[in-house]
Enzyme design. Structure first.
Site, mmCIF file in Angstrom:
data_model
loop_
_atom_site.group_PDB
_atom_site.id
_atom_site.type_symbol
_atom_site.label_atom_id
_atom_site.label_comp_id
_atom_site.label_asym_id
_atom_site.label_seq_id
_atom_site.Cartn_x
_atom_site.Cartn_y
_atom_site.Cartn_z
ATOM 1 N N SER A 225 1.257 -1.826 -2.454
ATOM 2 C CA SER A 225 1.815 -1.662 -1.123
ATOM 3 C C SER A 225 3.232 -2.256 -1.051
ATOM 4 C CB SER A 225 0.855 -2.295 -0.110
ATOM 5 O OG SER A 225 1.097 -1.837 1.187
ATOM 6 N N ASP A 451 -3.316 8.254 1.936
ATOM 7 C CA ASP A 451 -3.013 6.847 2.224
ATOM 8 C C ASP A 451 -2.302 6.766 3.572
ATOM 9 O OD1 ASP A 451 -1.932 4.237 2.339
ATOM 10 O OD2 ASP A 451 -1.777 4.132 0.166
ATOM 11 N N HIS A 479 -6.026 3.219 1.245
ATOM 12 C CA HIS A 479 -4.766 2.565 0.897
ATOM 13 C C HIS A 479 -4.836 2.014 -0.512
ATOM 14 C CE1 HIS A 479 -1.029 0.568 1.268
ATOM 15 N NE2 HIS A 479 -1.511 -0.641 1.473
#
Length: 509
Positions: A225, A451, A479
């Site tokens: 991320s 995502d 995610h």
């Protein structure tokens, strides 16, 4: 802008599936391997030599080893002071290749907590075999020299308080600005000079010190991320020091704060639609009619909470902002969608209990009203240095219209995000732009088509922007993709990190 981190997914899944406790346990063999962190001799300036040449004092912390490293407070003036970075290490269980630094995202996520609490979720057994797995708290975060703003009571007021006025009106903007300015002032007063030095560019430079003091000629890194922006920034600054980098759930370094808000609005709206579509096929779904009918019901529910919040048993009031947070949290992982059934049933019956339980999980707020970490404060501080803001009311209203058109349910509540950073006491230190990392070794970029927090297109963009980028696509929901349930992704990542094998083409997992 919503924080987006691998560690947030741990919280969601753990909340609904005790069976995953094995993956999240800290029960690993005691470690007695020799210290492998002899610092490398590096050609650096005299001012940087003490940082690159430091010896880390590793000590047992449970079944791991922990240490603190020092890095310059201000990289433009290394002699002006230092900050400490907290580290945790799990020794390689087999033939060691070096250290693998892991960042869970955020920004503001603690890599120390991530590795200590969920090592086998962070990396699989093959990586544990061949690498010392090293978690770290970036500057400003967690157990490192940290950003400090509010106590728990004031944080509650800041996060959950109801802003007077109609959303987007002059009154509402003025009130939001006052709240943001008070928060920013407290951050400056309680953090000091560090507050202006927590941007991603400085944190990426810190990674090079960690690489050296861990004894590695090249940086091996797994970033989830926001951790992908940190890793890509490192590659841009130190392309010749890039070892094997994997960036999973990518941010696009060229995206503005509005681009991020727009992408996330679309992403969460897409996942909310997927949830509703699934829900309507099940017994006990809190909605009826068509998918559009259900989404309209959610929109009206949010509007009603804006107009008339629901008071929780602890005195907090459930407004639309907190409700959106409660909705978004389970959307990080499709296995958590059942929580949304409980959420909507609860709120539609007039109870705020489930909503606050989910929002508290998102913000790491404990049942006694305290906060487990400083991730919310660090998130704001880092983003305000990373993204230029524009809080002109006319601009924000235009953007709000665009967000609402792109994501009718979620978009209105992702608007006006620049207010907080417009009053920040320090100017941005990063200008969004593509990162090419010319001359770097191959870099793996992993993207998930469904995502919501880091939309797939960002991974596509980053893989194209990086001169040596290679895309691995996972066709699925949730995610990030590595070390979940797809052997194709794990095989590609492990082969790259362990053997140096670069995919000849996107495996389309």
């Amino acid at each position: 802008m919503r924080r987006s981190s691998r560690i947030r997914r741990v919280g969601v899944v753990a909340a609904i599936a005790v069976a995953l406790s094995l993956a999240l346990s800290g029960c690993f063999p005691a470690q007695h391997a020799p210290d492998t962190s002899t610092p490398r001799s590096e050609k650096v300036s005299a001012a940087l030599a003490p940082f690159y040449g430091q010896h880390l004092d590793w000590r047992a912390c449970g079944t791991f080893q922990c240490a603190k490293a020092k890095v310059p407070l201000d990289w433009s003036d290394p002699s002006s002071g230092s900050v400490e970075l907290a580290l945790i290490r799990h020794y390689a269980t087999g033939k060691r290749l070096g250290s693998l630094l892991v960042n869970p995202g955020g920004p503001g996520g603690s890599g120390v907590d991530f590795i200590r609490d969920s090592l086998s979720y962070a990396v699989d057994k093959k990586l544990q075999e061949h690498y010392d797995i090293v978690g770290f708290d970036p500057r400003g975060v967690g157990a490192s020299t940290a950003v400090k703003c509010y106590d728990a009571k004031k944080m509650d007021e800041y996060l959950f308080g109801i802003t007077p006025g109609q959303r987007g009106s002059d009154q509402w903007i003025q009130s939001s600005t006052r709240q943001a300015a008070a928060f920013a002032s407290a951050c400056k007063q309680n953090t000091g000079a560090l507050l202006g030095q927590v941007g991603t560019t400085s944190a990426a430079r810190d990674l090079d010190v960690l690489r050296a003091v861990l004894g590695d000629a090249k940086l091996n890194y797994l970033g989830y991320s926001y951790g992908t922006l940190l890793g890509a920034t490192y590659a841009g600054l130190y392309p010749k020091n890039v070892g094997r980098l994997v960036l999973d759930g990518a941010l696009d370094p060229a995206s503005s704060s509005f681009d991020v808000n727009l992408g996330q609005s679309k992403g969460f709206e897409q996942e909310l639609t997927a949830y509703v579509t699934s829900c309507l096929k099940r017994k006990g779904c809190p909605f009826s009619g068509s998918v559009d009918d259900a989404l309209s019901t959610i929109s009206h529910l949010l509007a009603s909470l804006d107009a008339s919040p629901i008071r929780n048993s602890d005195g907090r009031e459930l407004g639309a902002n907190t409700m959106v947070t409660a909705i978004i949290y389970p959307l990080y992982d499709s296995s958590a969608w059942s929580l949304l059934d409980d959420l909507f049933q609860s709120v539609m019956s007039g109870s705020a209990k489930v909503a606050f339980s989910l929002a508290d999980g998102y913000y790491e707020r404990n049942s006694n009203g305290t906060y487990s970490d400083n991730s919310t404060e660090a998130f704001t501080a880092i983003n305000c240095l990373d993204y230029p803001s524009d809080a002109n009311p006319a601009t924000m209203r235009k953007q709000a219209t665009e967000l609402t058109q792109a994501a009718p349910v979620i978009g209105p509540y992702m608007s006006y995000g620049d207010i907080g950073c417009a009053v920040w006491p320090y100017k941005p230190t990063r200008t969004p732009a593509p990162i090419h990392a010319t001359g770097a070794a191959p870099i793996l970029v992993v993207g998930t088509t469904g995502d919501p927090a880091t939309p797939y297109q960002w991974a596509v963009n980053l893989s194209h922007e990086l001169e040596s980028g290679h895309l691995v696509t996972y066709h699925g929901h949730g995610h990030t993709a590595y070390n979940k349930s797809n052997s194709c992704v794990n095989d590609a990542v492990d082969a790259f990190l362990v053997d140096g094998t670069v995919p000849q083409k996107d495996p389309e997992c």
